[in-house]
Design an enzyme around this catalytic site. Structure first.
Site, PDB file in Angstrom:
ATOM      1  N   PHE A   1      -0.808  -1.013  -4.639  1.00 29.14           N
ATOM      2  CA  PHE A   1      -1.406  -0.092  -4.544  1.00 29.14           C
ATOM      3  C   PHE A   1      -1.832   0.991  -4.143  1.00 29.14           C
ATOM      4  O   PHE A   1      -1.562   1.469  -2.822  1.00 29.14           O
ATOM      5  CB  PHE A   1      -2.713  -1.095  -3.929  1.00 29.14           C
ATOM      6  CG  PHE A   1      -3.904  -0.720  -4.062  1.00 29.14           C
ATOM      7  CD1 PHE A   1      -5.115  -1.753  -4.920  1.00 29.14           C
ATOM      8  CD2 PHE A   1      -4.933  -0.145  -3.420  1.00 29.14           C
ATOM      9  CE1 PHE A   1      -6.079  -1.087  -6.056  1.00 29.14           C
ATOM     10  CE2 PHE A   1      -6.195  -0.202  -4.012  1.00 29.14           C
ATOM     11  CZ  PHE A   1      -6.705  -0.511  -4.790  1.00 29.14           C
TER      12      PHE A   1
ATOM     13  N   ILE B   1       1.376  -0.953   0.439  1.00 26.03           N
ATOM     14  CA  ILE B   1       0.027  -0.133  -0.487  1.00 26.03           C
ATOM     15  C   ILE B   1       1.168   1.128   0.131  1.00 26.03           C
ATOM     16  O   ILE B   1       2.166   1.374   0.601  1.00 26.03           O
ATOM     17  CB  ILE B   1      -0.429   0.031   1.647  1.00 26.03           C
ATOM     18  CG1 ILE B   1      -2.055  -1.228   1.337  1.00 26.03           C
ATOM     19  CG2 ILE B   1      -2.101   1.392   0.806  1.00 26.03           C
ATOM     20  CD1 ILE B   1      -2.161  -1.590  -0.165  1.00 26.03           C
ATOM     21  N   ASP B   2       0.588   1.588  -1.627  1.00 25.02           N
ATOM     22  CA  ASP B   2       1.983   3.398  -1.082  1.00 25.02           C
ATOM     23  C   ASP B   2       1.118   4.519  -1.245  1.00 25.02           C
ATOM     24  O   ASP B   2      -0.116   4.655  -1.697  1.00 25.02           O
ATOM     25  CB  ASP B   2       2.548   3.184  -2.329  1.00 25.02           C
ATOM     26  CG  ASP B   2       3.224   3.828  -2.788  1.00 25.02           C
ATOM     27  OD1 ASP B   2       3.483   5.028  -2.059  1.00 25.02           O
ATOM     28  OD2 ASP B   2       4.194   3.692  -4.308  1.00 25.02           O
ATOM     29  N   THR B   3       1.639   5.503  -0.204  1.00 25.80           N
ATOM     30  CA  THR B   3       1.305   6.074  -0.417  1.00 25.80           C
ATOM     31  C   THR B   3       1.609   7.480  -1.014  1.00 25.80           C
ATOM     32  O   THR B   3       1.391   8.426  -1.325  1.00 25.80           O
ATOM     33  CB  THR B   3       1.226   6.929   1.473  1.00 25.80           C
ATOM     34  OG1 THR B   3       2.427   7.241   1.420  1.00 25.80           O
ATOM     35  CG2 THR B   3       0.381   6.179   2.501  1.00 25.80           C
TER      36      THR B   3
END
Length: 301
Positions: A288, A175-177
């Site tokens: 994502f 999970i990529d900010t």
């Protein structure tokens, strides 16, 4: 019986090592490493018995076994796996020694404790133990840093399933900010997935055609594809230090995300295909964006 016992011990050692370093190990590699490790007992029947007993021989064998189990993604990762394997071996050896000592003590054999103490606390053994303390401390410190870093990264990993027609492609996603990639026309978010995940669902010729198109950025090859017609999107993007590029993105039927004990569904997220591996140590195969997750979680709340 001795070979079977060694086989079980090596299975436990490598499974435990993989669990501690948070790395996936295939069943094929696990059984192959355990088989090689357990078969080492047969060296005592050969002229090379002294080689196995020598510390350098044991080190060479452990390096071979760790390489068989986890491969060699990088020198740092290999060294981390090797250190954790030794820690697991120390823990296993200490546990077995404690249980064996307890068994002998319960039998109340006369002279056992005195003989055991004299052998353990001889002058040579004391020096060996003192010398090993810094090594054990170093291995423990190293593996503690590994475990901490892996836990932080594991907190950002989600299980994702991509549904296209009748096929389902599953994998781990980071999970990529910082992933703000969007389709310039529909403004739909774009996740990134390794092309290798679709290989099992495509014929060899089809996958090779797809891989060549993605890796060489050959837009003209889209006309020759006979699968996923009408689902393709071209998404321009620019990474740091590089000029503008094109990503081949796929419009799936639905994407399901297992995140924080909940299942989320997305129908407006595109899947960008990447020819190369996204993680050097294979922790994840997708990236994502966090914005759709936060938006849907806010709507649910």
């Amino acid at each position: 019986m001795l070979w079977g016992l060694n086989m079980i011990i090596h299975l436990v050692l490598f499974a435990g090592t993989a669990k501690l370093v948070k790395r996936r190990i295939s069943k094929k590699r696990l059984w192959l490493a355990a088989l090689l490790g357990s078969c080492s007992i047969f060296i005592v029947l050969t002229p090379w018995e002294d080689w196995l007993i020598h510390p350098l021989g044991k080190l060479a064998l452990s390096i071979l076994l760790v390489w068989t189990a986890f491969g060699f993604p990088s020198l740092a990762l290999f060294f981390q796996s090797l250190c954790m394997f030794y820690v697991m071996s120390f823990l296993a050896a200490g546990t077995m020694t404690a249980v064996e000592t307890l068994r002998f003590s319960m039998q109340q054999q006369s002279g056992f404790l005195s003989e055991y103490t004299s052998s353990m606390y001889s002058s040579y053994s004391v020096m060996l133990v003192l010398f090993s303390i810094p090594l054990v401390w170093f291995a423990t410190r190293c593996t503690d840093n590994i475990t901490t870093a892996r836990k932080l990264q594991a907190a950002k990993i989600a299980d994702i399933s991509v549904h296209v027609n009748q096929a389902v492609y599953q994998g781990k996603a980071l999970i990529d900010t910082g992933n703000q990639l969007k389709d310039p026309v529909t403004r739909a978010p774009v996740m990134v997935m390794e092309a290798s995940l679709v290989q099992s669902q495509l014929a060899g010729e089809q996958y090779q055609q797809l891989y060549t198109m993605i890796s060489k950025k050959r837009i003209e090859d889209l006309e020759n594809l006979t699968f996923w017609e009408g689902r393709w999107r071209l998404v321009p993007f620019r990474s740091a230090g590089q000029s503008s590029q094109i990503m081949f993105a796929l419009k799936p039927d639905v994407i399901t995300v297992q995140w924080e004990n909940t299942t989320l569904r997305f129908e407006n997220v595109l899947v960008g295909l990447e020819a190369e591996a996204l993680s050097a140590n294979q922790d994840f195969q997708m990236i994502f964006p966090s914005d759709p997750l936060q938006a849907q979680a806010h709507e649910s709340a």
